[in-house]
Design an enzyme around this catalytic site. Structure first.
Site, short mmCIF file in Angstrom:
data_model
loop_
_atom_site.label_atom_id
_atom_site.label_comp_id
_atom_site.label_asym_id
_atom_site.label_seq_id
_atom_site.Cartn_x
_atom_site.Cartn_y
_atom_site.Cartn_z
N LYS A 45 -4.74 -9.28 -6.42
CA LYS A 45 -5.93 -9.47 -5.58
C LYS A 45 -7.08 -8.55 -6.01
O LYS A 45 -6.85 -7.39 -6.35
CB LYS A 45 -5.53 -9.13 -4.13
CG LYS A 45 -6.58 -9.43 -3.09
CD LYS A 45 -6.06 -9.08 -1.69
CE LYS A 45 -6.32 -7.63 -1.35
NZ LYS A 45 -6.90 -7.39 -0.05
N LYS A 73 0.82 -1.21 0.00
CA LYS A 73 0.00 0.00 0.00
C LYS A 73 0.86 1.26 0.00
O LYS A 73 0.49 2.26 -0.60
CB LYS A 73 -0.95 0.01 1.20
CG LYS A 73 -2.09 -0.99 1.02
CD LYS A 73 -3.26 -0.73 1.94
CE LYS A 73 -4.41 -1.64 1.56
NZ LYS A 73 -5.56 -1.55 2.42
N LYS A 102 -10.92 -3.31 -3.26
CA LYS A 102 -11.82 -2.14 -3.30
C LYS A 102 -11.12 -0.95 -3.94
O LYS A 102 -11.74 -0.12 -4.59
CB LYS A 102 -12.20 -1.71 -1.89
CG LYS A 102 -12.92 -2.73 -1.06
CD LYS A 102 -13.48 -2.02 0.17
CE LYS A 102 -13.72 -2.97 1.31
NZ LYS A 102 -12.53 -3.15 2.18
N1 AQP Z 1 -9.64 -10.53 -2.96
C1 AQP Z 1 -10.02 -11.07 -1.82
N2 AQP Z 1 -10.28 -12.40 -1.73
C2 AQP Z 1 -10.69 -12.97 -0.57
N3 AQP Z 1 -10.88 -12.25 0.57
C3 AQP Z 1 -10.64 -10.93 0.53
N4 AQP Z 1 -10.74 -9.95 1.44
C4 AQP Z 1 -10.40 -8.77 0.89
N5 AQP Z 1 -10.06 -8.94 -0.40
C5 AQP Z 1 -10.21 -10.27 -0.65
C6 AQP Z 1 -11.18 -10.17 2.82
O1 AQP Z 1 -12.25 -9.28 3.08
C7 AQP Z 1 -12.19 -8.90 4.45
C8 AQP Z 1 -12.33 -7.42 4.56
O2 AQP Z 1 -11.22 -6.78 3.98
P1 AQP Z 1 -10.92 -5.28 4.36
O3 AQP Z 1 -12.02 -4.43 3.98
O4 AQP Z 1 -10.57 -5.18 5.79
O5 AQP Z 1 -9.63 -4.84 3.62
P2 AQP Z 1 -8.68 -5.45 2.57
O6 AQP Z 1 -8.28 -6.83 2.92
O7 AQP Z 1 -7.56 -4.47 2.44
O8 AQP Z 1 -9.63 -5.47 1.30
P3 AQP Z 1 -9.49 -4.72 -0.05
O9 AQP Z 1 -10.69 -4.98 -0.83
O10 AQP Z 1 -8.19 -5.06 -0.69
O11 AQP Z 1 -9.53 -3.22 0.37
P4 AQP Z 1 -8.53 -2.06 0.04
O12 AQP Z 1 -8.44 -2.01 -1.46
O13 AQP Z 1 -9.21 -0.84 0.63
O14 AQP Z 1 -7.26 -2.39 0.69
C9 AQP Z 1 -10.90 -9.44 5.03
O15 AQP Z 1 -11.18 -10.61 5.77
C10 AQP Z 1 -10.10 -9.78 3.82
O16 AQP Z 1 -9.22 -10.88 4.06
#
Ligand code: AQP
Length: 359
Positions: free
Chosen positions: A221, A137, A224
Site C-alpha cells: 500500500k 504496524k 505516509k
Molecule cells: N494507499 C491508499 N489507497 C487508498 N486509500 C488510502 N488511504 C490511506 N492509504 C491509502 C485512506 O486515506 C484515509 C486516511 O488514512 P489515515 O491517515 O487515517 O491512515 P492510514 O490508512 O494508516 O494511511 P497511511 O498513509 O498508510 O498512513 P500511515 O503510514 O501513517 O499508517 C483513510 O480513509 C484510508 O483508507
C-alpha cells in the site's frame, strides 16, 4: 455508491448548521478522518479526501483530523501541530466547504475519547487481536508498541458513533476497522438493551483507486510512513517531483497490458492504470484499451501530465492555506464547536444508558 440507510442518527440541536440531516433531504451523516502523520499522499487523496468534497451535497459531513490516532506512534509535538493544519488545509483545498460542513481536529472534542473508553469495555480482545493493520504496524515488535496502537480501532468506532454517523468514506484498507465499528455498535445496542441506539454504519468505498499501491512495489500500500519518498506522490509535490516519481515508478519489461485480466497479473502496471483512471474519472477498462500494447514511457508521460493537472491546483491551494495558519485554526475551532454541539448530547445519552450518574 450505496444508498443511505437512514436510522436514528439525528442529534437534537437548535443550531441551524446541525439540523438533523434527514429534515434537510440528505442521505445521511458522514464522519471520516485522516491522521496528521505527515506526507499526505495520492492514496489518501483518491481513497478518501477527494471523495469528501464529492459527497458534501448529499450528506451532512464531519471531517476530522485524527490527532489522537497519530500519537499511537511517537510524534514530534511541534510537527504534529503543523501537520494537523496541513490535513485541514488539504480538506479545504480538495473543495470541502468549511462553512457548510464541519472540519475539526479530534482532540478538540473530548467526547470521542470519552466514548472510546466505553467502547474499550464493549470490544473484545479477540476482535482487536484480529486487526490486520495492528499486526502489520506492530510487526515483530508487539511487546513494545503502545497500548493505544492496539486500542485505536475502538477510538475510531467512537469517532464515528459519537455522531451516530451513517456512512464513512474510506479507502479499502479501513474496511476491517469499519466492520469492527459495526460489531461494537451491535454489541452495545444488545448489551444495554438499546435497540437501534447506534446505527450500523456503511462504508463508502468507491472510485477506480480505492487502494493505491506504492510506486516502488505494486504489492504494498502507498503509505505516509513508508521510508522511501519515491514510493508515493505527496499532495505537496511540485510538477518536477511528480514527473520524476512517475518516471522512476516500478514497471515490468513488457509493453502495457492488453486487457484488465492481464493487468491484474501485473501489480505495478495495474496500480498505475488504476491511478490514471481515478485521476481522469474514467473506467479502468477504458484506460487499459487506450494504452494496450504501448510502451510504458508513452503511458507515463500521459500519466504525468494528468497528475500534474489534477494535483497541482490542490497542492498550490494547500501551500497558500499553510501560509495562513490563523485562518486554518479558525476553521478548526469553529468546526470543533459545532462538532461538540452534536457529540455532547449523544455522549449524555450513552452515559445515561450505561448507568453513569450525571455531575
Ligand atoms: N494507499 C491508499 N489507497 C487508498 N486509500 C488510502 N488511504 C490511506 N492509504 C491509502 C485512506 O486515506 C484515509 C486516511 O488514512 P489515515 O491517515 O487515517 O491512515 P492510514 O490508512 O494508516 O494511511 P497511511 O498513509 O498508510 O498512513 P500511515 O503510514 O501513517 O499508517 C483513510 O480513509 C484510508 O483508507
Amino acid at each position: 455508491m450505496p444508498d443511505a440507510t437512514v436510522s436514528s442518527a439525528d442529534a437534537p440541536t437548535g443550531n441551524p448548521h446541525l439540523a438533523p440531516y434527514n429534515a434537510r433531504g440528505l442521505k445521511g451523516r458522514i464522519l471520516s478522518g485522516v491522521q496528521p502523520t505527515g506526507n499526505l499522499h495520492l492514496g489518501n487523496y483518491l481513497g478518501a479526501i477527494r471523495n469528501f468534497a464529492r459527497l458534501q451535497d448529499d450528506y451532512e459531513c464531519l471531517y476530522c483530523v485524527v490527532d489522537q490516532h497519530a500519537i499511537t506512534v511517537p510524534q514530534d509535538p511541534a510537527l504534529l501541530a503543523s501537520q494537523t493544519r496541513e490535513i485541514a488545509a488539504a480538506f479545504l483545498a480538495a473543495g470541502v466547504d468549511g462553512g457548510k460542513q464541519i472540519i475539526f481536529n479530534q482532540s478538540m472534542v473530548p467526547a470521542h475519547a470519552q466514548l472510546a473508553w466505553v467502547f474499550n469495555c464493549v470490544a473484545r480482545m479477540g476482535w482487536m487481536s484480529r486487526m490486520t493493520q495492528f499486526k502489520e504496524k506492530a510487526g515483530k515488535d508487539r511487546e513494545n508498541v503502545s497500548l493505544g496502537l492496539f486500542a485505536y480501532p475502538a477510538l475510531m468506532a467512537a469517532d464515528i458513533l459519537i455522531y451516530k454517523a451513517t456512512h464513512v468514506p474510506v479507502g479499502e484498507d479501513q474496511k476491517q476497522h469499519l466492520e469492527l465499528t459495526r460489531d461494537i455498535a451491535i454489541k452495545f445496542n444488545n448489551d444495554f438493551n438499546a435497540p437501534d441506539f447506534f446505527p450500523i454504519t456503511e462504508p463508502l468505498i468507491f472510485g477506480a483507486a480505492t487502494r493505491v499501491m506504492s510506486l516502488r512495489d505494486g504489492t504494498k500500500k502507498m503509505s505516509k510512513s513508508d521510508p522511501s519518498d519515491q514510493s508515493r506522490i505527496n499532495l505537496t509535490d511540485d510538477a518536477d517531483a511528480i514527473a520524476l516519481k512517475i518516471r522512476r515508478a516500478k514497471t515490468d519489461p513488457l509493453p502495457m497490458p492488453e486487457s484488465e485480466a492481464d493487468a491484474e497479473k501485473r501489480p505495478d502496471a495495474d496500480n498505475l492504470l488504476g491511478i490514471f483512471a481515478a485521476l481522469a474519472d474514467r473506467e479502468k477498462t477504458d484506460v487499459v484499451s487506450e494504452f494496450a500494447g504501448k510502451q510504458f514511457s508513452e503511458f507515463k508521460a500521459a500519466l504525468t501530465e494528468l497528475a500534474v493537472a489534477r494535483l497541482g491546483p490542490v497542492g498550490a491551494e494547500m501551500q497558500r492555506l499553510m501560509k495562513d495558519p490563523g485562518h486554518v485554526d479558525a476553521v478548526l475551532r469553529d468546526g470543533a464547536a459545532r462538532a461538540r454541539a452534536l457529540a455532547d448530547p449523544i455522549l449524555d445519552e450513552v452515559y445515561r444508558t450505561v448507568g453513569f450518574l450525571k455531575p
